[in-house]
Design a protein around this motif. Sequence first.
Motif, PDB file in Angstrom:
ATOM      1  N   GLN A   1     -11.362  27.475 -44.666  1.00  0.00           N
ATOM      2  CA  GLN A   1     -10.585  28.803 -44.663  1.00  0.00           C
ATOM      3  C   GLN A   1     -11.292  29.777 -45.353  1.00  0.00           C
ATOM      4  O   GLN A   1     -11.537  29.842 -46.206  1.00  0.00           O
TER       5      GLN A   1
ATOM      6  N   ARG B   1      -8.454  35.355 -45.812  1.00  0.00           N
ATOM      7  CA  ARG B   1      -7.518  35.924 -44.749  1.00  0.00           C
ATOM      8  C   ARG B   1      -7.740  35.394 -43.153  1.00  0.00           C
ATOM      9  O   ARG B   1      -7.378  36.220 -42.345  1.00  0.00           O
ATOM     10  N   LYS B   2      -7.860  34.237 -43.186  1.00  0.00           N
ATOM     11  CA  LYS B   2      -8.060  33.617 -41.736  1.00  0.00           C
ATOM     12  C   LYS B   2      -7.358  32.132 -41.936  1.00  0.00           C
ATOM     13  O   LYS B   2      -6.721  31.999 -42.853  1.00  0.00           O
ATOM     14  N   GLY B   3      -7.040  31.801 -40.671  1.00  0.00           N
ATOM     15  CA  GLY B   3      -6.471  30.386 -40.766  1.00  0.00           C
ATOM     16  C   GLY B   3      -7.378  29.276 -41.042  1.00  0.00           C
ATOM     17  O   GLY B   3      -8.617  29.541 -40.688  1.00  0.00           O
ATOM     18  N   PRO B   4      -7.051  28.139 -41.473  1.00  0.00           N
ATOM     19  CA  PRO B   4      -8.032  26.994 -41.542  1.00  0.00           C
ATOM     20  C   PRO B   4      -8.578  26.504 -40.146  1.00  0.00           C
ATOM     21  O   PRO B   4      -7.841  26.437 -39.145  1.00  0.00           O
TER      22      PRO B   4
END
Lengths: 113, 112
Positions: free
Chosen positions: B38, B41-44
């Motif tokens: 991850q 500020r992003k998704g896994p």
Amino acid sequence: NAGVTQTPKFQVLKTGQSMTLQCAQDMNHNSMYWYRQDPGMGLRLIYYSASEGTTDKGEVPNGYNVSRLNKREFSLRLESAAPSQTSVYFCASSQQGGGYGYTFGSGTRLTVV
Amino acid sequence: QKEVEQDPGPLSVPEGAIVSLNCTYSNSAFQYFMWYRQYSRKGPELLMYTYSSGNKEDGRFTAQVDKSSKYISLFIRDSQPSDSATYLCAMSATGANSKLTFGKGITLSVRP
């Protein structure tokens, strides 16, 4: 290929306001999930939908409701927002269950003031 | 005891180092083992996927599962600044109603 799309990306709410977080997937997945992620707490499951027409509580469901609108869409509603609900919210989907892994959206950053 | 335990970190290493990330678990029904990466500020995103015991290699990444010890590892060789991220282990039992159980994640920083 969009995968899992979440809207909005950012939101600021006042205490007591309501809002709905939207999630849609285009992978024909059966299962969908809502998580919140807080520093030091990891990902915590709020609600999930194993298949269209079913929803179940996860680890931290209080203060939230969900709707599996159809196979593609799974929404999360905060009826009366509280500062404790300030978090990053992730929607995810999977073919069926956990064995295939999840595909996550990019998240919604929610601040409740 | 939580079902999945992961070293809390954070972890900081120099560029080029070998990184070892680990998780232990208590549920002997777990059969599927994954590592997610991850970025801030992003998704896994799914990085490595292993079924049952053994090793899996993908470029600079190697995932190991030792079911007898209930221990999984992710090795990163020749680490790069672009590997700086949070790494979460995840595992699941079999069955259509199974769900992934995640570790809390460890934040890795690779210094140039």
